[in-house]
Design an enzyme around this catalytic site. Sequence first.
Site, mmCIF file in Angstrom:
data_model
loop_
_atom_site.group_PDB
_atom_site.id
_atom_site.type_symbol
_atom_site.label_atom_id
_atom_site.label_comp_id
_atom_site.label_asym_id
_atom_site.label_seq_id
_atom_site.Cartn_x
_atom_site.Cartn_y
_atom_site.Cartn_z
ATOM 1 N N TYR A 144 -2.571 3.893 9.415
ATOM 2 C CA TYR A 144 -1.917 2.585 9.367
ATOM 3 C C TYR A 144 -0.426 2.732 9.118
ATOM 4 O O TYR A 144 0.060 3.773 8.690
ATOM 5 C CB TYR A 144 -2.553 1.679 8.304
ATOM 6 C CG TYR A 144 -2.256 2.054 6.871
ATOM 7 C CD1 TYR A 144 -1.201 1.455 6.196
ATOM 8 C CD2 TYR A 144 -3.010 2.999 6.193
ATOM 9 C CE1 TYR A 144 -0.917 1.792 4.875
ATOM 10 C CE2 TYR A 144 -2.734 3.342 4.877
ATOM 11 C CZ TYR A 144 -1.685 2.728 4.226
ATOM 12 O OH TYR A 144 -1.399 3.065 2.930
ATOM 13 N N CYS A 145 0.295 1.642 9.418
ATOM 14 C CA CYS A 145 1.731 1.545 9.134
ATOM 15 C C CYS A 145 1.994 0.112 8.684
ATOM 16 O O CYS A 145 1.104 -0.538 8.126
ATOM 17 C CB CYS A 145 2.565 1.937 10.362
ATOM 18 S SG CYS A 145 2.324 0.860 11.781
ATOM 19 N N ALA A 146 3.178 -0.413 8.943
ATOM 20 C CA ALA A 146 3.496 -1.768 8.505
ATOM 21 C C ALA A 146 2.852 -2.826 9.392
ATOM 22 O O ALA A 146 2.302 -3.807 8.900
ATOM 23 C CB ALA A 146 5.010 -1.971 8.457
ATOM 24 N N MET A 193 -0.180 -3.006 7.371
ATOM 25 C CA MET A 193 -0.087 -3.555 6.009
ATOM 26 C C MET A 193 0.351 -5.023 6.009
ATOM 27 O O MET A 193 0.037 -5.754 5.073
ATOM 28 C CB MET A 193 0.882 -2.743 5.155
ATOM 29 C CG MET A 193 0.329 -1.423 4.659
ATOM 30 S SD MET A 193 -1.147 -1.570 3.610
ATOM 31 C CE MET A 193 -0.409 -2.073 2.060
#
Length: 101
Positions: A64-66, A93
């Site tokens: 995952y990332c932002a 996120m």
Amino acid sequence: MNLEQKEWWNTFLADENAVILDVRTDDEFNSGKIPGAINIDIYKGQGFIYLLEELDKNKNYYVYCAAGGRSAQACGIMNQLGFETAHNLLGGMSQWDGPVE
């Protein structure tokens, strides 16, 4: 493989061979992460590749990332490097409503 949040999290919880990988920057990671995540910043360029190469390619990675863009890119890189399983968290996120530490 792109997964919606609920499927991504439930698949992770049922996976005994799972690793959560956060590909955000150190500052982003330190501001709150999914519990148990390891951090390798995709912006490190070749350093990102070197750090990926140190990981166990037989594990299943939940990435995952932002918002889901960098993690999708990371999953593609991981597949090219021979990782068997890399699941991208759609929305990252910014849309995560699960646990955070």
